[in-house]
Design an enzyme around this catalytic site. Structure first.
Site, PDB file in Angstrom:
ATOM      1  N   LYS A 221     -11.175   0.804  16.944  1.00 47.58           N
ATOM      2  CA  LYS A 221     -11.655   0.639  15.561  1.00 47.58           C
ATOM      3  C   LYS A 221     -11.441  -0.809  15.094  1.00 47.58           C
ATOM      4  O   LYS A 221     -12.317  -1.394  14.466  1.00 47.58           O
ATOM      5  CB  LYS A 221     -10.937   1.634  14.634  1.00 47.58           C
ATOM      6  CG  LYS A 221     -11.337   1.486  13.178  1.00 47.58           C
ATOM      7  CD  LYS A 221     -10.621   2.482  12.274  1.00 47.58           C
ATOM      8  CE  LYS A 221     -10.854   2.136  10.808  1.00 47.58           C
ATOM      9  NZ  LYS A 221     -10.090   2.972   9.888  1.00 47.58           N
TER      10      LYS A 221
ATOM     11  N   ASP B 185     -13.231   8.063   7.991  1.00 48.60           N
ATOM     12  CA  ASP B 185     -13.524   7.658   9.369  1.00 48.60           C
ATOM     13  C   ASP B 185     -14.415   8.653  10.136  1.00 48.60           C
ATOM     14  O   ASP B 185     -15.297   8.218  10.889  1.00 48.60           O
ATOM     15  CB  ASP B 185     -12.226   7.429  10.165  1.00 48.60           C
ATOM     16  CG  ASP B 185     -11.622   6.061   9.876  1.00 48.60           C
ATOM     17  OD1 ASP B 185     -12.353   5.167   9.408  1.00 48.60           O
ATOM     18  OD2 ASP B 185     -10.417   5.878  10.133  1.00 48.60           O
TER      19      ASP B 185
ATOM     20  N   PHE C 104      -8.285   7.692   9.360  1.00 43.29           N
ATOM     21  CA  PHE C 104      -7.960   8.312   8.072  1.00 43.29           C
ATOM     22  C   PHE C 104      -9.203   8.275   7.181  1.00 43.29           C
ATOM     23  O   PHE C 104     -10.250   7.722   7.552  1.00 43.29           O
ATOM     24  CB  PHE C 104      -6.773   7.590   7.402  1.00 43.29           C
ATOM     25  CG  PHE C 104      -7.047   6.156   7.022  1.00 43.29           C
ATOM     26  CD1 PHE C 104      -6.948   5.142   7.957  1.00 43.29           C
ATOM     27  CD2 PHE C 104      -7.419   5.814   5.724  1.00 43.29           C
ATOM     28  CE1 PHE C 104      -7.216   3.827   7.614  1.00 43.29           C
ATOM     29  CE2 PHE C 104      -7.671   4.497   5.366  1.00 43.29           C
ATOM     30  CZ  PHE C 104      -7.574   3.497   6.321  1.00 43.29           C
ATOM     31  N   GLY C 105      -9.059   8.857   6.000  1.00 42.99           N
ATOM     32  CA  GLY C 105     -10.111   8.781   4.984  1.00 42.99           C
ATOM     33  C   GLY C 105     -11.471   9.223   5.510  1.00 42.99           C
ATOM     34  O   GLY C 105     -11.628  10.311   6.077  1.00 42.99           O
TER      35      GLY C 105
ATOM     36  N   THR D 259       0.850  -1.193   0.000  1.00 40.00           N
ATOM     37  CA  THR D 259       0.000   0.000   0.000  1.00 40.00           C
ATOM     38  C   THR D 259       0.878   1.233   0.000  1.00 40.00           C
ATOM     39  O   THR D 259       2.004   1.203   0.507  1.00 40.00           O
ATOM     40  CB  THR D 259      -0.935   0.023   1.233  1.00 40.00           C
ATOM     41  OG1 THR D 259      -1.745   1.204   1.156  1.00 40.00           O
ATOM     42  CG2 THR D 259      -0.183   0.033   2.541  1.00 40.00           C
TER      43      THR D 259
ATOM     44  N   HIS E 200     -13.990  -3.209   9.009  1.00 48.09           N
ATOM     45  CA  HIS E 200     -13.933  -4.050   7.810  1.00 48.09           C
ATOM     46  C   HIS E 200     -12.558  -4.691   7.636  1.00 48.09           C
ATOM     47  O   HIS E 200     -12.429  -5.877   7.371  1.00 48.09           O
ATOM     48  CB  HIS E 200     -14.297  -3.208   6.583  1.00 48.09           C
ATOM     49  CG  HIS E 200     -13.547  -1.897   6.510  1.00 48.09           C
ATOM     50  ND1 HIS E 200     -13.460  -1.036   7.576  1.00 48.09           N
ATOM     51  CD2 HIS E 200     -12.826  -1.321   5.517  1.00 48.09           C
ATOM     52  CE1 HIS E 200     -12.737   0.016   7.231  1.00 48.09           C
ATOM     53  NE2 HIS E 200     -12.327  -0.134   5.988  1.00 48.09           N
ATOM     54  N   ARG E 201     -11.502  -3.874   7.850  1.00 51.23           N
ATOM     55  CA  ARG E 201     -10.133  -4.389   7.659  1.00 51.23           C
ATOM     56  C   ARG E 201      -9.800  -5.421   8.735  1.00 51.23           C
ATOM     57  O   ARG E 201      -9.173  -6.443   8.456  1.00 51.23           O
ATOM     58  CB  ARG E 201      -9.144  -3.208   7.674  1.00 51.23           C
ATOM     59  CG  ARG E 201      -7.720  -3.581   7.269  1.00 51.23           C
ATOM     60  CD  ARG E 201      -6.901  -2.332   6.910  1.00 51.23           C
ATOM     61  NE  ARG E 201      -7.480  -1.640   5.778  1.00 51.23           N
ATOM     62  CZ  ARG E 201      -8.202  -0.519   5.869  1.00 51.23           C
ATOM     63  NH1 ARG E 201      -8.396   0.062   7.022  1.00 51.23           N
ATOM     64  NH2 ARG E 201      -8.713   0.031   4.791  1.00 51.23           N
TER      65      ARG E 201
ATOM     66  N   ASP F  57      -7.809  -3.622  -0.753  1.00 50.19           N
ATOM     67  CA  ASP F  57      -8.576  -2.641  -1.520  1.00 50.19           C
ATOM     68  C   ASP F  57      -9.875  -2.460  -0.758  1.00 50.19           C
ATOM     69  O   ASP F  57     -10.522  -3.435  -0.362  1.00 50.19           O
ATOM     70  CB  ASP F  57      -8.847  -3.092  -2.954  1.00 50.19           C
ATOM     71  CG  ASP F  57      -9.182  -1.873  -3.815  1.00 50.19           C
ATOM     72  OD1 ASP F  57      -8.283  -1.018  -4.000  1.00 50.19           O
ATOM     73  OD2 ASP F  57     -10.337  -1.748  -4.255  1.00 50.19           O
ATOM     74  N   SER F  58     -10.206  -1.213  -0.535  1.00 51.44           N
ATOM     75  CA  SER F  58     -11.303  -0.950   0.382  1.00 51.44           C
ATOM     76  C   SER F  58     -12.043   0.296  -0.033  1.00 51.44           C
ATOM     77  O   SER F  58     -11.607   1.026  -0.919  1.00 51.44           O
ATOM     78  CB  SER F  58     -10.739  -0.795   1.799  1.00 51.44           C
ATOM     79  OG  SER F  58      -9.617   0.056   1.802  1.00 51.44           O
TER      80      SER F  58
HETATM   81  P1  ITT Z   1      -3.389   1.789  -1.806  1.00 47.82           P
HETATM   82  O1  ITT Z   1      -4.142   1.444  -3.065  1.00 47.82           O
HETATM   83  O2  ITT Z   1      -1.972   2.182  -2.045  1.00 47.82           O
HETATM   84  O3  ITT Z   1      -3.528   0.741  -0.744  1.00 47.82           O
HETATM   85  P2  ITT Z   1      -5.452   3.777  -1.556  1.00 47.82           P
HETATM   86  O4  ITT Z   1      -5.752   4.839  -0.547  1.00 47.82           O
HETATM   87  O5  ITT Z   1      -5.451   4.202  -3.000  1.00 47.82           O
HETATM   88  O6  ITT Z   1      -4.080   3.106  -1.165  1.00 47.82           O
HETATM   89  P3  ITT Z   1      -7.772   2.134  -2.067  1.00 47.82           P
HETATM   90  O7  ITT Z   1      -7.658   2.255  -3.531  1.00 47.82           O
HETATM   91  O8  ITT Z   1      -8.117   0.801  -1.476  1.00 47.82           O
HETATM   92  O9  ITT Z   1      -6.443   2.581  -1.332  1.00 47.82           O
HETATM   93  O10 ITT Z   1      -8.806   3.211  -1.558  1.00 47.82           O
HETATM   94  C1  ITT Z   1      -9.479   3.023  -0.376  1.00 47.82           C
HETATM   95  C2  ITT Z   1     -10.001   4.347   0.123  1.00 47.82           C
HETATM   96  O11 ITT Z   1     -11.183   4.057   0.890  1.00 47.82           O
HETATM   97  C3  ITT Z   1      -9.036   4.995   1.064  1.00 47.82           C
HETATM   98  O12 ITT Z   1      -8.209   5.907   0.422  1.00 47.82           O
HETATM   99  C4  ITT Z   1      -9.974   5.662   2.076  1.00 47.82           C
HETATM  100  O13 ITT Z   1     -10.370   6.861   1.564  1.00 47.82           O
HETATM  101  C5  ITT Z   1     -11.185   4.756   2.084  1.00 47.82           C
HETATM  102  N1  ITT Z   1     -11.066   3.847   3.219  1.00 47.82           N
HETATM  103  C6  ITT Z   1     -10.719   2.533   3.173  1.00 47.82           C
HETATM  104  N2  ITT Z   1     -10.641   2.033   4.411  1.00 47.82           N
HETATM  105  C7  ITT Z   1     -10.934   3.033   5.244  1.00 47.82           C
HETATM  106  C8  ITT Z   1     -10.996   3.131   6.638  1.00 47.82           C
HETATM  107  O14 ITT Z   1     -10.688   2.118   7.433  1.00 47.82           O
HETATM  108  N3  ITT Z   1     -11.324   4.308   7.159  1.00 47.82           N
HETATM  109  C9  ITT Z   1     -11.613   5.355   6.382  1.00 47.82           C
HETATM  110  N4  ITT Z   1     -11.555   5.366   5.064  1.00 47.82           N
HETATM  111  C10 ITT Z   1     -11.214   4.201   4.483  1.00 47.82           C
END
Ligand code: ITT
Length: 215
Positions: free
Chosen positions: A185, A165, A162-163, A19, A198-199, A80-81
């Site tokens: 979490k 959350d 992050f993201g 990642t 989820h993770r 991938d999430s």
């Molecule tokens: P990598 O592909 O390098 O792993 P990425 O950020 O591009 O990094 P993804 O394509 O899987 O990863 O995108 C997932 C997005 O979904 C991530 O950037 C977050 O915005 C969101 N996300 C996933 N898991 C999350 C979490 O546990 N909490 C908050 N946001 C999450």
């Protein structure tokens, strides 16, 4: 995520965490810590970021894990999430990172979700996070594990994680993921084989199939 552990190929020694997302990397390192695995990140190895051309979480996780395993000659682990909003027909979904743009503006991405819900006059705030975790070996073997957590979207609260959350309040909890510590979490109970995020849910399944506790 419950039931008898599935038997997958066992992981030991060194693994690449494929990642480039610092938030995910921190979570994956924490999750791997009890297993005595020597984890190195794709960023530390200078591996390129492959294009995520899949149409499903599992496909994109496999693309990332297989690219890293082939480039590093080591087993690699990718997630991938994303966040799927019911009233937006599952968006942003696999486009969750892309909604934040190259500047990774998640305040903007969360505001976009709110404005698209308003634009549709939607009152339904149900959403879920999905994580597809793929472990890939340099010989092409892969193992896939998926986890989901359901909840409601709320006004942004908290600055942890992050993201997305801050806007996600998982079912059965008063606080958003943005207001929880990393341990809260993840919510892992190793004895029961359960997790909250989820993770963590995907990781518990992966660990039961492919990892052995450190001695
Ligand atoms: P990598 O592909 O390098 O792993 P990425 O950020 O591009 O990094 P993804 O394509 O899987 O990863 O995108 C997932 C997005 O979904 C991530 O950037 C977050 O915005 C969101 N996300 C996933 N898991 C999350 C979490 O546990 N909490 C908050 N946001 C999450």
């Amino acid at each position: 995520m419950s039931g008898a552990p599935r038997s997958g190929r066992r992981l030991s020694g060194k693994v690449v965490i494929a990642t480039h997302n610092a938030g995910k990397l921190a979570e994956m390192r924490t999750l791997l810590a009890p297993f005595g695995i020597d984890a190195v990140s794709a960023g530390e190895l200078g591996l390129p970021e492959p294009e995520e051309t899949g149409t499903m979480f599992a496909e994109n996780a496999a693309i990332k894990a297989q690219a890293a395993a082939a480039a590093a000659g080591l087993p690699a682990f990718a997630d991938d999430s994303g966040l799927c909003v019911d009233a937006l027909d599952g968006a942003p979904g696999i486009f969750s990172a892309r909604w934040a743009g190259p500047a990774k503006d998640f305040a903007g991405a969360m505001a976009r979700i709110a404005s698209e819900l308003d634009g549709r006059g939607a009152t339904d705030r149900r959403a879920h996070f999905v994580s597809a975790l793929v472990l890939a070996w340099p010989d092409g073997h892969t193992e896939l594990f998926e986890g989901r957590v359901f909840g409601d979207l709320v006004e942004p609260r908290g600055s942890a994680g992050f993201g997305y959350d801050p806007i996600f309040r998982p079912d059965g909890h008063d606080r958003t993921f943005g207001e929880m510590t990393a341990d809260e979490k993840h919510g892992i109970d190793w004895l029961k084989g359960e997790g909250l995020s989820h993770r963590a849910r995907a990781f518990v399944a992966l660990s039961r199939a492919c990892l052995a506790p450190a001695r």
